[in-house]
Enzyme design. Structure first.
Site, PDB file in Angstrom:
ATOM      1  N   GLY A 106     -10.076  -3.999  18.081  1.00  0.00           N
ATOM      2  CA  GLY A 106      -9.071  -4.097  19.138  1.00  0.00           C
ATOM      3  C   GLY A 106      -9.650  -4.293  20.527  1.00  0.00           C
ATOM      4  CG  HIS A 131      -8.512   1.960  10.363  1.00  0.00           C
ATOM      5  ND1 HIS A 131      -8.600   2.223  11.707  1.00  0.00           N
ATOM      6  CD2 HIS A 131      -8.420   0.611  10.247  1.00  0.00           C
ATOM      7  CE1 HIS A 131      -8.559   1.073  12.373  1.00  0.00           C
ATOM      8  NE2 HIS A 131      -8.455   0.088  11.509  1.00  0.00           N
ATOM      9  CD  GLU A 137      -6.938   1.960  15.081  1.00  0.00           C
ATOM     10  OE1 GLU A 137      -5.863   1.948  14.451  1.00  0.00           O
ATOM     11  OE2 GLU A 137      -7.425   0.943  15.608  1.00  0.00           O
ATOM     12  CG  ASN A 180      -4.426  -2.030  10.012  1.00  0.00           C
ATOM     13  OD1 ASN A 180      -3.289  -1.573   9.883  1.00  0.00           O
ATOM     14  ND2 ASN A 180      -5.420  -1.336  10.563  1.00  0.00           N
ATOM     15  CE  LYS A 207      -5.452  -2.102  14.525  1.00  0.00           C
ATOM     16  NZ  LYS A 207      -6.593  -1.658  15.291  1.00  0.00           N
ATOM     17  CB  SER A 209     -12.214  -8.580  17.836  1.00  0.00           C
ATOM     18  OG  SER A 209     -11.841  -7.418  18.559  1.00  0.00           O
ATOM     19  CD  GLU A 217     -11.766  -2.361  10.112  1.00  0.00           C
ATOM     20  OE1 GLU A 217     -11.177  -3.446  10.201  1.00  0.00           O
ATOM     21  OE2 GLU A 217     -11.235  -1.273  10.367  1.00  0.00           O
TER      22      GLU A 217
HETATM   23  C1  PEP Z   1      -8.263  -3.147  12.337  1.00  0.00           C
HETATM   24  O1  PEP Z   1      -7.146  -2.776  12.627  1.00  0.00           O
HETATM   25  O2  PEP Z   1      -8.792  -2.689  11.341  1.00  0.00           O
HETATM   26  C2  PEP Z   1      -8.918  -4.144  13.181  1.00  0.00           C
HETATM   27  C3  PEP Z   1     -10.067  -4.623  12.813  1.00  0.00           C
HETATM   28  O3  PEP Z   1      -8.260  -4.505  14.338  1.00  0.00           O
HETATM   29  P1  PEP Z   1      -8.583  -5.796  15.275  1.00  0.00           P
HETATM   30  O4  PEP Z   1      -8.693  -6.984  14.370  1.00  0.00           O
HETATM   31  O5  PEP Z   1      -7.414  -5.874  16.205  1.00  0.00           O
HETATM   32  O6  PEP Z   1      -9.876  -5.520  15.974  1.00  0.00           O
END
Ligand code: PEP
Length: 249
Positions: free
Chosen positions: A173, A95, A97, A10, A12, A212, A167
């Site tokens: 992040g 997601h 976000e 992803n 983003k 992460s 997630e």
């Molecule tokens: C994500 O964007 O869904 C995500 C898990 O980001 P990160 O790996 O940076 O934590």
């Protein structure tokens, strides 16, 4: 049950045409015949160009969101059919976000899931709890509520053409990863929910972990019996790191 793992990047709201070209070129150099399915999810304006760049390779392209409506007066929105038209195979829905920053609730996420499938896209449905929810013992309640909201609208059979991603919001992040045991516990709960409605489907559903994920922790996360790959944010922006995550799957 042999479930082919999936590693999805992803991106983003990152990248530029020049950066994407460098990233994709390096990915394609290193990604020959991966055991895992590999997916990248660039921002909307770059989708068509990235689709062209990965043509003939094992890399697939997904979008990061879509509109719940199929067409019409929805200024600024992008329909599932448009994503399909430019060559996307997948789309992320729900997601954290989008849920937190753009007020996408369970009902809207369920409508987006339906819209994705109606357009012939594979939805990557994300569920996950916040730190506050985890600390008050509400993890199971939250993730199962988010999953049930989609099952109620789409039916369990819809998960034959879908990916699920756990997630934990506190791990996205932040550099904090769920431990393999924490991830496995939640993945098992999600799988059990599908299995109680359809045992075969429950055994086949691929559930990705996101939060992460990086080269140094991917192997132990992916070794868990109910973790079928990863949804990778930050680490998907560096080809070498992402390729090592793919190799770990
Ligand atoms: C994500 O964007 O869904 C995500 C898990 O980001 P990160 O790996 O940076 O934590």
């Amino acid at each position: 049950m042999d479930r082919r793992p999936v590693v999805a990047g992803n991106w983003k709201m990152h990248g530029s045409r020049a950066e994407n070209t460098r990233l994709i070129d390096s990915l394609l150099e290193g990604v020959e015949a991966p055991r895992a399915e590999v997916l990248v999810c660039p921002p909307f304006p770059y989708l068509a160009e990235v689709v062209r760049a990965v043509k003939g390779s094992p890399v697939q392209v997904g979008a990061q969101s879509l509109c719940a409506e199929s067409q019409g007066a929805f200024t600024g929105e992008v329909a599932g059919a448009m994503l399909r038209d430019v060559g996307c195979s997948h789309v992320i829905v729900g997601h954290s976000e989008r849920r937190a920053l753009y007020a996408e609730d369970d009902a809207l996420v369920a409508r987006k899931f339906l819209a994705a499938q109606a357009a012939g896209l594979v939805p990557v449905l994300c569920v996950g709890e916040t730190l506050e929810e985890r600390e008050r013992g509400a993890t199971a309640e939250v993730i199962l509520r988010q999953l049930d909201a989609v099952i109620a609208v789409a039916g369990v059979q819809a998960f034959a053409r879908s990916l699920l991603a756990y997630e934990p919001v506190w791990a996205i992040g932040t550099g904090k990863t769920a431990s393999p045991a924490q991830a496995q516990e939640v993945h098992a709960m999600l799988r059990a929910r599908i299995t109680e409605k359809d045992a075969i489907l429950g055994g086949q559903l691929r559930i990705l972990y996101g939060g992460s994920v990086k080269a140094s922790n991917a192997a132990e996360l992916f070794a868990q019996p109910d973790v079928d790959g990863g949804l990778v944010g930050g680490a998907s922006l560096q080809a070498e790191e992402f390729l090592r995550v793919v190799a770990a799957a």
